[in-house]
Design an enzyme around this catalytic site. Structure first.
Site, PDB file in Angstrom:
ATOM      1  N   HIS A  16      35.670  11.310 -37.514  1.00 13.07           N
ATOM      2  CA  HIS A  16      35.543  10.577 -36.258  1.00 13.07           C
ATOM      3  C   HIS A  16      34.407  11.207 -35.447  1.00 13.07           C
ATOM      4  CE1 HIS A  16      36.464   9.320 -32.142  1.00 13.07           C
ATOM      5  NE2 HIS A  16      37.128   8.305 -32.678  1.00 13.07           N
ATOM      6  N   ASP A  18      33.832  11.929 -32.331  1.00 10.41           N
ATOM      7  CA  ASP A  18      34.204  12.986 -31.390  1.00 10.41           C
ATOM      8  C   ASP A  18      34.632  14.249 -32.126  1.00 10.41           C
ATOM      9  OD1 ASP A  18      33.737  11.372 -29.152  1.00 10.41           O
ATOM     10  OD2 ASP A  18      35.772  10.558 -29.208  1.00 10.41           O
ATOM     11  N   LYS A  19      35.299  14.091 -33.265  1.00  7.16           N
ATOM     12  CA  LYS A  19      35.720  15.255 -34.038  1.00  7.16           C
ATOM     13  C   LYS A  19      34.539  15.919 -34.740  1.00  7.16           C
ATOM     14  CE  LYS A  19      39.393  16.332 -32.902  1.00  7.16           C
ATOM     15  NZ  LYS A  19      39.355  17.633 -32.276  1.00  7.16           N
ATOM     16  N   GLU A  44      28.461  22.326 -25.944  1.00  8.85           N
ATOM     17  CA  GLU A  44      28.806  20.899 -26.005  1.00  8.85           C
ATOM     18  C   GLU A  44      27.902  20.208 -27.026  1.00  8.85           C
ATOM     19  OE1 GLU A  44      31.352  20.199 -24.304  1.00  8.85           O
ATOM     20  OE2 GLU A  44      31.376  21.876 -22.891  1.00  8.85           O
ATOM     21  N   GLU A  57      25.847  26.922 -22.375  1.00  7.87           N
ATOM     22  CA  GLU A  57      25.457  28.244 -21.907  1.00  7.87           C
ATOM     23  C   GLU A  57      25.985  29.305 -22.874  1.00  7.87           C
ATOM     24  OE1 GLU A  57      25.364  25.163 -19.483  1.00  7.87           O
ATOM     25  OE2 GLU A  57      27.354  26.061 -19.710  1.00  7.87           O
ATOM     26  N   LYS A 176      41.229   6.693 -38.176  1.00 12.01           N
ATOM     27  CA  LYS A 176      42.197   6.917 -37.102  1.00 12.01           C
ATOM     28  C   LYS A 176      43.573   6.519 -37.607  1.00 12.01           C
ATOM     29  CE  LYS A 176      40.974   6.048 -32.823  1.00 12.01           C
ATOM     30  NZ  LYS A 176      40.521   5.367 -31.570  1.00 12.01           N
ATOM     31  N   PHE A 244      35.232  -2.125 -41.881  1.00 10.99           N
ATOM     32  CA  PHE A 244      34.982  -0.843 -41.232  1.00 10.99           C
ATOM     33  C   PHE A 244      34.024  -0.047 -42.119  1.00 10.99           C
ATOM     34  CE2 PHE A 244      37.293   3.034 -39.115  1.00 10.99           C
ATOM     35  CZ  PHE A 244      36.087   3.455 -38.583  1.00 10.99           C
ATOM     36  N   ASP A 252      29.624   4.910 -33.344  1.00 13.06           N
ATOM     37  CA  ASP A 252      30.018   5.204 -31.970  1.00 13.06           C
ATOM     38  C   ASP A 252      29.577   6.623 -31.649  1.00 13.06           C
ATOM     39  OD1 ASP A 252      31.151   4.972 -29.485  1.00 13.06           O
ATOM     40  OD2 ASP A 252      33.217   5.113 -30.159  1.00 13.06           O
ATOM     41  N   ALA A 253      29.070   6.843 -30.469  1.00 13.96           N
ATOM     42  CA  ALA A 253      28.652   8.189 -30.081  1.00 13.96           C
ATOM     43  C   ALA A 253      29.865   9.106 -30.001  1.00 13.96           C
ATOM     44  CB  ALA A 253      27.928   8.159 -28.735  1.00 13.96           C
ATOM     45  N   ARG A 258      36.634  15.053 -26.293  1.00 12.25           N
ATOM     46  CA  ARG A 258      37.180  13.751 -25.905  1.00 12.25           C
ATOM     47  C   ARG A 258      38.489  13.414 -26.606  1.00 12.25           C
ATOM     48  NH1 ARG A 258      32.550   9.166 -25.194  1.00 12.25           N
ATOM     49  NH2 ARG A 258      32.455   9.354 -27.467  1.00 12.25           N
ATOM     50  N   LYS A 259      39.007  14.330 -27.407  1.00 12.02           N
ATOM     51  CA  LYS A 259      40.261  14.062 -28.119  1.00 12.02           C
ATOM     52  C   LYS A 259      41.274  15.168 -27.831  1.00 12.02           C
ATOM     53  CE  LYS A 259      39.335  10.133 -29.966  1.00 12.02           C
ATOM     54  NZ  LYS A 259      38.364   9.827 -28.899  1.00 12.02           N
ATOM     55  N   LYS A 279      34.260  26.674 -27.003  1.00 17.29           N
ATOM     56  CA  LYS A 279      34.456  27.715 -25.997  1.00 17.29           C
ATOM     57  C   LYS A 279      34.903  29.015 -26.654  1.00 17.29           C
ATOM     58  CE  LYS A 279      35.736  24.270 -22.532  1.00 17.29           C
ATOM     59  NZ  LYS A 279      36.808  23.715 -21.689  1.00 17.29           N
ATOM     60  N   LYS A 283      37.381  31.898 -22.231  1.00 13.64           N
ATOM     61  CA  LYS A 283      37.677  30.667 -21.492  1.00 13.64           C
ATOM     62  C   LYS A 283      39.168  30.377 -21.612  1.00 13.64           C
ATOM     63  CE  LYS A 283      33.088  30.116 -21.651  1.00 13.64           C
ATOM     64  NZ  LYS A 283      32.186  31.193 -22.106  1.00 13.64           N
ATOM     65  N   ASP A 285      40.842  27.899 -20.731  1.00 12.77           N
ATOM     66  CA  ASP A 285      41.132  26.558 -21.240  1.00 12.77           C
ATOM     67  C   ASP A 285      41.621  26.654 -22.675  1.00 12.77           C
ATOM     68  OD1 ASP A 285      40.568  24.991 -19.058  1.00 12.77           O
ATOM     69  OD2 ASP A 285      38.510  24.573 -19.641  1.00 12.77           O
TER      70      ASP A 285
END
Length: 403
Positions: A16, A18-19, A44, A57, A176, A244, A252-253, A258-259, A279, A283, A285
């Protein structure tokens, strides 16, 4: 908590878009931590048709110091990015590991952030940002994860394994899944709906080849879900949009982070909102979400609750968490406040506390261990060697002794 209900979670495959971005970002984290365990990384990734862009960074001995790249460092970064895309399996006209354009826009970490995060004098290492993080565990599966998410992951991992092995040569990387389960008395008893959308080679959207893909998906799903969940009443949606063939970053970008619900608990537990991939473990997060899962999983594994949610919160530059909250959703064998105190004591004794430094050193997070976490979930995985230490269940006796 309701006893009888329907609940749904989804997952996305390693292919995918995003992955793909998440895996590239974590490949950079691993590259830097392998060279400098104290590296600072916030990477990123953007993916789109024949293009990968890095931004963020960094600070890393032997890679980027004093505002300058070390000789050959940028070539290593590009090689790591291309190797990640190659491993996933993209060799398509719209996205090919050898030929996509690559931009590296990583630059030095802000000095103002560094002064708040780094240890200095009597000041301990502080949190890399403010935020709230959650950990969760439940007894629905052997992984102590929500069943809807665990099964969604299993489906796509099976498709990917068969694609890589050649057992399903008509499958392409992007996919998916979505699983809806009926719960009775809080336990999953039936799969009411299964959704699988998988990228495929030309011609596998209709006719005999389409039927072959459909039959393969049904068989694969049936083999990875527990016996008895699928029945004649289960509703199937396999490639419901039809063709598909165009998928991945060409279709798709993709962007890092995003997941986050796929990465965590499939919507069955709260999420603090921060992404993990790209990260370094200073961090919170990332690291605090990992330790919260570690603690919650040990609570459930020790039989102290059937469900457990833990929240921790931090302020940027401050080492100690601002709060620790525990909720066993009425399933605990002891009072939640007592369990909260026990968790805090065990974290102090076993990890050196819930400070960023305590978490990093206590769990051994300053290592290149992150790339495998960037697809099919960060939680519910098998701890092996240095990998997935937050999935260990080694605190049960200590928790019981602290109560």
């Amino acid at each position: 908590m309701r006893k009888d209900f329907l609940f749904t979670s989804e997952s996305v495959s390693e292919g995918h878009p995003d992955k793909v971005a998440d895996q590239i970002s974590d490949a950079i984290v691993d590259l830097f931590l392998a060279k400098d365990p104290e590296a600072r990384i916030a990477c990123e990734t953007l993916t789109t048709t024949q293009l990968v862009v890095l931004a963020g960074e960094i600070r890393c001995r032997g890679v980027y110091e004093d505002g300058a790249w070390a000789p050959g460092a940028q070539d290593e970064i590009e090689a790591a990015v291309r190797a990640t895309v190659k491993r996933i399996g993209y060799e398509q006209d719209g996205f090919h590991w050898q030929t996509f354009r690559f931009e590296n826009n990583l630059h030095g970490q802000s000095a103002h952030i560094a002064q708040g995060v780094d240890a200095a004098g009597n000041k301990d290492e502080g949190a890399g940002d403010q935020g709230i993080m959650f950990g969760f565990a439940c007894d629905e599966t052997e992984e102590l994860m929500p069943a809807t998410l665990a099964f969604s992951h299993r489906i796509l991992k099976r498709l990917a394994d068969d694609r890589h092995s050649g057992a399903a040569p008509f499958i392409e990387p992007d996919a998916k899944s979505q699983v809806t389960l009926r719960y009775v008395d809080g336990k999953p008893v039936a799969a009411t709906a299964i959704v699988v959308s998988t990228q495929h080679k030309a011609g596998y959207d209709a006719g005999e080849q389409g039927a072959e893909l459909n039959a393969y998906v049904r068989r694969a799903v049936g083999e990875v879900l527990p016996e008895g969940l699928i029945s004649d009443a289960t509703v199937w949606h396999i490639n419901p949009t039809g063709s598909f063939e165009i998928g991945g970053p060409d279709g798709d970008a993709g962007l890092t982070g995003r997941k986050i619900i796929v990465d965590t608990y499939g919507g069955a537990a709260p999420h603090g909102g921060g992404a993990f991939s790209g990260k370094d473990p200073t961090k919170v997060d990332r690291s605090a979400a990992y330790v919260a899962r570690y603690l919650a999983k040990n609570v459930v594994a020790a039989g102290l609750a059937r469900r457990c949610t833990i929240q921790v919160s931090y302020a940027i530059g401050v080492s100690r968490p601002l709060s620790l909250y525990v909720d066993t959703h009425g399933t605990g064998t002891v009072d939640d406040a007592a369990l909260e105190a026990a968790i805090a004591k065990v974290a102090e004794d076993k990890l050196g506390g819930l400070t960023p430094r305590g978490i990093r050193l206590g769990l051994g997070l300053n290592k290149p261990i992150y790339a495998p976490s960037a697809a099919y979930g960060h939680f519910g995985r098998v701890p092996e060697g240095d990998f997935f230490p937050w999935e260990r269940t080694d605190l049960g006796e200590a928790l019981k002794a602290a109560l």
